[in-house]
Motif scaffolding. Sequence first.
Motif, PDB file in Angstrom:
ATOM      1  N   VAL A  33      24.309  37.197 -28.964  1.00  0.00           N
ATOM      2  CA  VAL A  33      23.204  38.106 -29.234  1.00  0.00           C
ATOM      3  C   VAL A  33      22.689  38.749 -27.955  1.00  0.00           C
ATOM      4  N   VAL A  34      21.976  39.841 -28.140  1.00  0.00           N
ATOM      5  CA  VAL A  34      21.172  40.452 -27.082  1.00  0.00           C
ATOM      6  C   VAL A  34      19.721  40.337 -27.505  1.00  0.00           C
ATOM      7  N   LEU A  35      18.915  39.723 -26.656  1.00  0.00           N
ATOM      8  CA  LEU A  35      17.506  39.545 -26.985  1.00  0.00           C
ATOM      9  C   LEU A  35      16.751  40.867 -26.844  1.00  0.00           C
ATOM     10  N   GLY A  36      15.687  40.978 -27.628  1.00  0.00           N
ATOM     11  CA  GLY A  36      14.792  42.123 -27.544  1.00  0.00           C
ATOM     12  C   GLY A  36      13.387  41.655 -27.250  1.00  0.00           C
ATOM     13  N   ARG A  37      12.435  42.121 -28.050  1.00  0.00           N
ATOM     14  CA  ARG A  37      11.040  41.792 -27.747  1.00  0.00           C
ATOM     15  C   ARG A  37      10.705  40.350 -28.148  1.00  0.00           C
ATOM     16  N   HIS A  38       9.769  39.781 -27.411  1.00  0.00           N
ATOM     17  CA  HIS A  38       9.211  38.479 -27.757  1.00  0.00           C
ATOM     18  C   HIS A  38       8.376  38.662 -29.011  1.00  0.00           C
ATOM     19  N   LEU A  39       8.628  37.829 -30.031  1.00  0.00           N
ATOM     20  CA  LEU A  39       7.912  37.949 -31.297  1.00  0.00           C
ATOM     21  C   LEU A  39       6.619  37.144 -31.291  1.00  0.00           C
ATOM     22  N   ASP A  40       6.730  35.849 -31.021  1.00  0.00           N
ATOM     23  CA  ASP A  40       5.534  34.999 -30.990  1.00  0.00           C
ATOM     24  C   ASP A  40       5.959  33.589 -30.633  1.00  0.00           C
ATOM     25  N   ASP A  41       4.972  32.742 -30.346  1.00  0.00           N
ATOM     26  CA  ASP A  41       5.167  31.306 -30.200  1.00  0.00           C
ATOM     27  C   ASP A  41       4.478  30.620 -31.374  1.00  0.00           C
ATOM     28  N   VAL A  42       5.110  29.581 -31.904  1.00  0.00           N
ATOM     29  CA  VAL A  42       4.455  28.790 -32.937  1.00  0.00           C
ATOM     30  C   VAL A  42       4.277  27.368 -32.410  1.00  0.00           C
ATOM     31  N   HIS A  43       3.296  26.661 -32.954  1.00  0.00           N
ATOM     32  CA  HIS A  43       2.926  25.341 -32.452  1.00  0.00           C
ATOM     33  C   HIS A  43       2.624  24.433 -33.638  1.00  0.00           C
ATOM     34  N   TYR A  44       3.172  23.230 -33.592  1.00  0.00           N
ATOM     35  CA  TYR A  44       2.882  22.273 -34.669  1.00  0.00           C
ATOM     36  C   TYR A  44       3.159  20.862 -34.177  1.00  0.00           C
ATOM     37  N   ASP A  45       2.596  19.891 -34.887  1.00  0.00           N
ATOM     38  CA  ASP A  45       2.799  18.484 -34.553  1.00  0.00           C
ATOM     39  C   ASP A  45       3.993  17.950 -35.319  1.00  0.00           C
ATOM     40  N   LEU A  46       4.822  17.181 -34.622  1.00  0.00           N
ATOM     41  CA  LEU A  46       6.028  16.632 -35.237  1.00  0.00           C
ATOM     42  C   LEU A  46       6.341  15.283 -34.606  1.00  0.00           C
ATOM     43  N   TYR A  99      10.046  32.598 -30.017  1.00  0.00           N
ATOM     44  CA  TYR A  99      11.028  33.394 -30.756  1.00  0.00           C
ATOM     45  C   TYR A  99      11.138  34.809 -30.176  1.00  0.00           C
ATOM     46  N   TRP A 100      12.375  35.290 -30.148  1.00  0.00           N
ATOM     47  CA  TRP A 100      12.663  36.677 -29.793  1.00  0.00           C
ATOM     48  C   TRP A 100      13.389  37.364 -30.939  1.00  0.00           C
ATOM     49  N   SER A 101      13.272  38.679 -30.985  1.00  0.00           N
ATOM     50  CA  SER A 101      14.214  39.468 -31.769  1.00  0.00           C
ATOM     51  C   SER A 101      15.570  39.344 -31.092  1.00  0.00           C
ATOM     52  N   ALA A 102      16.641  39.177 -31.890  1.00  0.00           N
ATOM     53  CA  ALA A 102      17.970  38.931 -31.309  1.00  0.00           C
ATOM     54  C   ALA A 102      19.024  39.661 -32.122  1.00  0.00           C
ATOM     55  N   ARG A 103      19.562  40.720 -31.549  1.00  0.00           N
ATOM     56  CA  ARG A 103      20.583  41.490 -32.253  1.00  0.00           C
ATOM     57  C   ARG A 103      21.944  40.819 -32.110  1.00  0.00           C
ATOM     58  N   ALA A 104      22.617  40.585 -33.245  1.00  0.00           N
ATOM     59  CA  ALA A 104      23.953  39.989 -33.227  1.00  0.00           C
ATOM     60  C   ALA A 104      24.961  41.032 -32.762  1.00  0.00           C
ATOM     61  N   ILE A 105      25.774  40.647 -31.795  1.00  0.00           N
ATOM     62  CA  ILE A 105      26.789  41.555 -31.247  1.00  0.00           C
ATOM     63  C   ILE A 105      28.169  41.225 -31.798  1.00  0.00           C
ATOM     64  N   ASP A 106      28.528  39.945 -31.769  1.00  0.00           N
ATOM     65  CA  ASP A 106      29.802  39.511 -32.338  1.00  0.00           C
ATOM     66  C   ASP A 106      29.753  38.003 -32.531  1.00  0.00           C
ATOM     67  N   GLY A 107      30.800  37.469 -33.117  1.00  0.00           N
ATOM     68  CA  GLY A 107      30.871  36.031 -33.340  1.00  0.00           C
ATOM     69  C   GLY A 107      31.133  35.708 -34.794  1.00  0.00           C
ATOM     70  N   ALA A 108      31.357  34.437 -35.069  1.00  0.00           N
ATOM     71  CA  ALA A 108      31.639  33.989 -36.437  1.00  0.00           C
ATOM     72  C   ALA A 108      31.016  32.615 -36.635  1.00  0.00           C
ATOM     73  N   PHE A 109      30.443  32.403 -37.798  1.00  0.00           N
ATOM     74  CA  PHE A 109      29.800  31.127 -38.111  1.00  0.00           C
ATOM     75  C   PHE A 109      30.839  30.047 -38.399  1.00  0.00           C
ATOM     76  N   VAL A 110      30.595  28.847 -37.852  1.00  0.00           N
ATOM     77  CA  VAL A 110      31.411  27.666 -38.139  1.00  0.00           C
ATOM     78  C   VAL A 110      30.458  26.547 -38.561  1.00  0.00           C
ATOM     79  N   ALA A 111      30.640  26.022 -39.749  1.00  0.00           N
ATOM     80  CA  ALA A 111      29.760  24.965 -40.251  1.00  0.00           C
ATOM     81  C   ALA A 111      29.893  23.705 -39.407  1.00  0.00           C
ATOM     82  N   GLY A 112      28.774  22.998 -39.226  1.00  0.00           N
ATOM     83  CA  GLY A 112      28.774  21.754 -38.471  1.00  0.00           C
ATOM     84  C   GLY A 112      27.790  20.769 -39.069  1.00  0.00           C
ATOM     85  N   SER A 113      27.559  19.672 -38.361  1.00  0.00           N
ATOM     86  CA  SER A 113      26.692  18.629 -38.893  1.00  0.00           C
ATOM     87  C   SER A 113      25.214  19.038 -38.860  1.00  0.00           C
ATOM     88  N   GLU A 114      24.816  19.861 -37.898  1.00  0.00           N
ATOM     89  CA  GLU A 114      23.421  20.276 -37.799  1.00  0.00           C
ATOM     90  C   GLU A 114      23.120  21.474 -38.688  1.00  0.00           C
TER      91      GLU A 114
END
Length: 305
Positions: A71-84, A93-108
């Motif tokens: 990806v190529v990042l663009g503008r900063h969108l926001d920060d989020v905060h929570y307890d975990l 988080y940023w806006s992120a334009r996909a340039i190339d690539g392919a999804f491969v399923a994994g454990s996560e």
Amino acid sequence: MAKKTNEVWAAGGVVWRPGVSGSAETDGVEIAVVHRPKYDDWTLPKGKAEPGETLIDTAVREIAEETGQHVVLGRHLDDVHYDLGGARKHVRYWSARAIDGAFVAGSEVDDLHWLSVDRAREALSYPLDRTILEEFVRLPADLHTFLLVRHAKAGRRSTYKGDDRLRPLDKLGRAQAAALVPLLLAFGAGRIHSADRVRCEQTLEPLRDRLGVELHAEPDLSEETYRTNPAAAQHRILRLAADTTSTLAVCSQGKVIPPLMEWWADRDSISLPKASNRKGSVWVLSLYDGRLVAADHIAGPLPAT
């Protein structure tokens, strides 16, 4: 006494691509939403920062790991905060334009869907993710990025003997210049210009060498010229930002950038975030139809210690 909450930082993005022509799934762009089998949820791609990373590094790496997309990042969108789990978690988080690539399923992450904004809004499991998506759609996705860099550390003017225009970067400044390479590349830097001062030119030399491009001098963006003729710098920065053929990184000086940014923000009626104007800092500027619509400030290129 209550146990002190740990602070955990993570980063990710709204990964998008232009909508497929003729598809019922498109309202202009498609959003990548990922499924995590451990939690059985649908989220925006994100993950925890590793030691020695900046959050920009984290966002690019985690997006690639979870979606397979470069990806190529663009503008900063926001920060989020929570307890975990006894920790206070922060996610950038940023806006992120996909340039190339392919999804491969994994454990996560075992599934990825490209969805219209409306369908992504429905699919996301968490209100905070939907809040980030709403910030993403507040402005057009395909904004033009312009990078304005303050030169890296170059010692003290008062102790330098000789022509100050020739003052070079010091050891820390050279480290900052090297660290600027992945930062500026993450935002798509493809061309470089610099005020005609050695310390400005040296700040972008590692990026110049990485890209294999020419470094163009900008006399109107030096402090000396700005002091006597700020209108020349204003005119020049607008001319540079109007060229949308590729993302431009421009290096200037500490007494030019703050007043120039204040003038630009006032001209285009936007509010600026607080900015330290430290050496090696970067403004990530987003433009639409030649007007400044968002401005994000990165305090420095080195990981926080």
